[in-house]
Enzyme design. Structure first.
Site, PDB file in Angstrom:
ATOM      1  CB  CYS A  76      -0.996  -0.031   1.169  1.00 16.87           C
ATOM      2  SG  CYS A  76      -2.322   1.187   0.991  1.00 16.87           S
ATOM      3  CG  HIS A 174      -3.979  -3.471   2.667  1.00 17.08           C
ATOM      4  ND1 HIS A 174      -3.023  -3.041   3.560  1.00 17.08           N
ATOM      5  CD2 HIS A 174      -4.545  -2.353   2.165  1.00 17.08           C
ATOM      6  CE1 HIS A 174      -3.022  -1.728   3.607  1.00 17.08           C
ATOM      7  NE2 HIS A 174      -3.938  -1.278   2.759  1.00 17.08           N
ATOM      8  CD  GLU A 176      -2.060  -6.195   5.098  1.00 17.61           C
ATOM      9  OE1 GLU A 176      -2.326  -5.008   5.362  1.00 17.61           O
ATOM     10  OE2 GLU A 176      -1.517  -6.532   4.017  1.00 17.61           O
TER      11      GLU A 176
END
Length: 194
Positions: A76, A174, A176
């Site tokens: 990001c 993202h 994650e």
């Protein structure tokens, strides 16, 4: 060992939690020696570009990160700061990727937030993937399409959803927070040998 770069940027803990779910140990650190010794390095980021770059400069990370030789993954804002410049705060970046970061046209719905499709995937981090995947985004600025683009997302306009140059990899989305797809991307990164 996996080093997650510490610089008071957001989402550091969520990245470490994602690595924990994969059974991978990591350390959150700004110690140059520990980072250099790591097998892989992750440079996450959530926040505003100019204030974040100021923090990196205070720690000397802005000139240190581009010297790393092992696989490095920017996420990001981490990806955006790896570029040469950012319209947010008229910020100079690290120049790892020789492209600019621009603001989405304000007349549209910004930030780009939520799940969206990435296409034209090519990179070792996408090994085993199909032609399209859905991942999670939260951003108001985008990286231009370039020779470094390894996947494309179309929101208002086509932009680089991910980048690669030598040992430097980066995702605007993202991983994650991108469920099974994101976990597989992180696994592929962790398994890279450069």
């Amino acid at each position: 060992m996996i080093a997650i770069i510490k610089y008071n940027g957001g989402n550091v803990q969520s990245v470490q939690n994602a690595l924990n779910r994969l059974g991978t140990e990591s350390i959150i650190t700004d110690d140059f020696e520990l980072i250099q010794q790591a097998d892989k390095v992750i440079f996450p980021g959530v926040g505003e570009a100019s204030s974040t770059m100021k923090l990196l400069k205070e720690k000397g990370l802005d000139t240190f990160i581009p010297t790393l030789k092992q696989p490095v993954l920017g996420i990001c804002l981490g990806m955006q700061l790896m570029c040469k410049g950012n319209e947010e705060g008229d910020t100079s970046g690290m120049g790892i990727f020789d492209i600019g970061v621009k603001k989405f046209p304000s007349k549209e719905i910004v930030p780009h937030m939520g799940w969206n499709t990435i296409t034209d995937l090519w990179s070792p981090v996408f090994s085993g993937f199909e032609k399209e995947e859905d991942v999670y985004f939260v951003h108001s600025y985008y990286c231009e399409l370039s020779e470094y683009t390894t996947s494309v997302c179309d929101y208002i306009l086509p932009f680089s959803a991910s980048l690669q140059r030598d040992n430097f990899f980066a995702t605007q989305f993202h991983p994650e927070k991108s469920g099974k797809t994101g976990a597989e991307i992180l696994k592929n990164f962790l398994n890279l040998s450069i």
